[in-house]
Design a protein around this motif. Structure first.
Motif, PDB file in Angstrom:
ATOM      1  N   THR A   5      19.743  10.361  63.836  1.00 55.02           N
ATOM      2  CA  THR A   5      20.498  10.717  65.026  1.00 55.02           C
ATOM      3  C   THR A   5      20.707   9.477  65.870  1.00 55.02           C
ATOM      4  OG1 THR A   5      20.640  12.316  66.848  1.00 55.02           O
ATOM      5  CG2 THR A   5      18.498  11.282  66.457  1.00 55.02           C
ATOM      6  N   LYS A   6      21.413   9.632  66.975  1.00 55.45           N
ATOM      7  CA  LYS A   6      21.772   8.486  67.800  1.00 55.45           C
ATOM      8  C   LYS A   6      21.672   8.870  69.269  1.00 55.45           C
ATOM      9  CE  LYS A   6      25.517   5.081  68.330  1.00 55.45           C
ATOM     10  NZ  LYS A   6      26.879   4.696  67.863  1.00 55.45           N
ATOM     11  N   VAL A   7      21.026   8.025  70.056  1.00 57.15           N
ATOM     12  CA  VAL A   7      20.901   8.290  71.488  1.00 57.15           C
ATOM     13  C   VAL A   7      21.349   7.061  72.258  1.00 57.15           C
ATOM     14  CG1 VAL A   7      19.033   9.961  71.223  1.00 57.15           C
ATOM     15  CG2 VAL A   7      18.485   7.540  71.539  1.00 57.15           C
ATOM     16  N   GLU A   8      21.794   7.291  73.490  1.00 53.57           N
ATOM     17  CA  GLU A   8      22.252   6.226  74.365  1.00 53.57           C
ATOM     18  C   GLU A   8      21.523   6.339  75.694  1.00 53.57           C
ATOM     19  OE1 GLU A   8      26.587   4.512  75.450  1.00 53.57           O
ATOM     20  OE2 GLU A   8      26.226   6.548  76.146  1.00 53.57           O
ATOM     21  N   GLU A   9      21.030   5.203  76.174  1.00 51.11           N
ATOM     22  CA  GLU A   9      20.346   5.184  77.459  1.00 51.11           C
ATOM     23  C   GLU A   9      21.288   4.650  78.521  1.00 51.11           C
ATOM     24  OE1 GLU A   9      16.266   3.454  79.587  1.00 51.11           O
ATOM     25  OE2 GLU A   9      16.759   2.939  77.511  1.00 51.11           O
ATOM     26  N   ILE A  15      18.841   9.710  78.903  1.00 47.79           N
ATOM     27  CA  ILE A  15      19.090   9.644  77.462  1.00 47.79           C
ATOM     28  C   ILE A  15      20.163  10.650  77.096  1.00 47.79           C
ATOM     29  CG2 ILE A  15      18.113   9.941  75.162  1.00 47.79           C
ATOM     30  CD1 ILE A  15      17.096   7.476  76.569  1.00 47.79           C
ATOM     31  N   GLN A  16      21.216  10.164  76.461  1.00 46.06           N
ATOM     32  CA  GLN A  16      22.324  11.012  76.028  1.00 46.06           C
ATOM     33  C   GLN A  16      22.374  11.032  74.511  1.00 46.06           C
ATOM     34  OE1 GLN A  16      24.922  12.906  77.549  1.00 46.06           O
ATOM     35  NE2 GLN A  16      25.284  13.439  75.406  1.00 46.06           N
ATOM     36  N   LEU A  17      22.417  12.227  73.939  1.00 44.81           N
ATOM     37  CA  LEU A  17      22.525  12.370  72.493  1.00 44.81           C
ATOM     38  C   LEU A  17      23.968  12.175  72.071  1.00 44.81           C
ATOM     39  CD1 LEU A  17      20.732  13.095  70.030  1.00 44.81           C
ATOM     40  CD2 LEU A  17      21.492  15.462  70.323  1.00 44.81           C
ATOM     41  N   GLN A  25      29.910  11.364  72.792  1.00 45.56           N
ATOM     42  CA  GLN A  25      28.848  12.185  73.342  1.00 45.56           C
ATOM     43  C   GLN A  25      29.021  13.629  72.884  1.00 45.56           C
ATOM     44  OE1 GLN A  25      28.761  11.807  77.589  1.00 45.56           O
ATOM     45  NE2 GLN A  25      27.985   9.703  77.549  1.00 45.56           N
TER      46      GLN A  25
END
Length: 298
Positions: A5-9, A15-17, A25
């Motif tokens: 999976t991939k998350v963005e800070e 934290i956004q998935l 997003q």
């Protein structure tokens, strides 16, 4: 059970998935979509790699294909940070945070495809498959012989300490540089038409650093290569509950919007054992490696 999976800070620490293998997003405002919050007490995240992207306050910049932070060893002052970027048209640029304008590292070439930080150094590959090391003076030092692969786009991947080049063959033209429209590198965030290129074949090569030669790779074994906009990396299928290896996940230029944002349903996979290329959703043996799965957002 394990998934990729991939998350963005965000700058605020949230934290956004994200949709795997893309920048989009996940929507949380429609029935059946993702919950607004994930309980991390029920999920354990293991970091595989980190990446960075360049964004304007109004959204993603136009014209930038990939960005990496310049390693501290290439800065005269470690308190000064900079970024290296490849523009969609293949130009290699440099921008330091205390400067107002971008600069070209190579004023003569528009043929660079990918850039990575490897063993604390920045490396770039051109469309002939030649890898260059970027030294502390921001000069290009040839690191490998030309690959002379005739593919349309080359991507650098590090796997178990070795250099690989993934050579994708396109049906359709890539974007080309237009001097009249894009002569000012100080403003690279420009409108670009949608690229119509679609991947029809993939070849993989490994650099034999001892002999300085390229080796054609017919199988990745249990390895899985993931080619992303921000970074590309390798994982072992054994770490994902025995999922199927010997494949490459990627997004086609054809599937990118003008803003570079990608639909998760457009993620594609190449099964190197058969050579078949299709959307991940059409590969039951591969789609279960991603979370959320492709049919979740198709």
């Amino acid at each position: 059970m394990a998934w990729l999976t991939k998350v963005e800070e965000s700058t605020y620490g949230d934290i956004q998935l994200l949709v795997p293998v893309s920048n989009r997003q996940l929507r949380t405002d429609s029935p059946g979509m993702m919950p607004k919050m994930l309980n991390l007490l029920r999920f354990r995240l293991v970091e595989i790699t980190k990446a960075c992207s360049l964004k304007l306050a109004s959204g993603s910049p136009h014209g930038i294909n990939k960005v990496v932070l310049l390693p501290s060893s290439t800065n005269r002052n470690t308190n000064e940070y900079g970024v290296l970027a490849i523009f969609h048209e293949g130009k290699l640029g440099y921008w330091r945070f205390d400067e107002k304008e971008w600069k070209f590292i190579d004023e003569t070439s528009f043929n660079y495809d990918d850039i990575i930080v490897y063993r604390g150094q920045a490396y770039v590959v051109d469309r002939l498959g030649t890898i260059y090391w970027i030294n502390s003076s921001l000069n290009l030092i040839q690191y490998s012989p030309p690959l002379y692969g005739y593919g349309s786009q080359k991507t650098l991947v590090e796997s178990d300490g070795d250099f690989y080049v993934v050579d994708r063959f396109f049906h359709g033209e890539r974007r080309t540089w237009n001097d009249e429209l894009h002569s000012d590198v100080a403003y690279p965030f420009r409108y670009l038409p949608i690229c119509q290129a679609k991947t029809v074949s993939i070849k993989v090569y490994k650099l034999d650093e001892e002999w300085g030669t390229w080796v054609n790779i017919s199988s990745l074994g249990d390895k899985v290569f993931v080619l992303g906009n921000e970074c590309s990396f390798s994982v072992s299928a054994k770490d994902f509950s025995g999922r199927k290896g010997n494949c490459i996940y990627f997004i086609d230029p054809l599937d990118a919007s003008r803003q570079g944002e990608l639909s998760g349903g457009d993620a594609r996979v190449c099964d190197l054992s058969s050579g078949r290329i299709s959307k991940v959703a059409n590969f039951p043996g591969h789609s279960c490696m991603l979370w959320p799965p492709p049919n979740f957002y198709c």
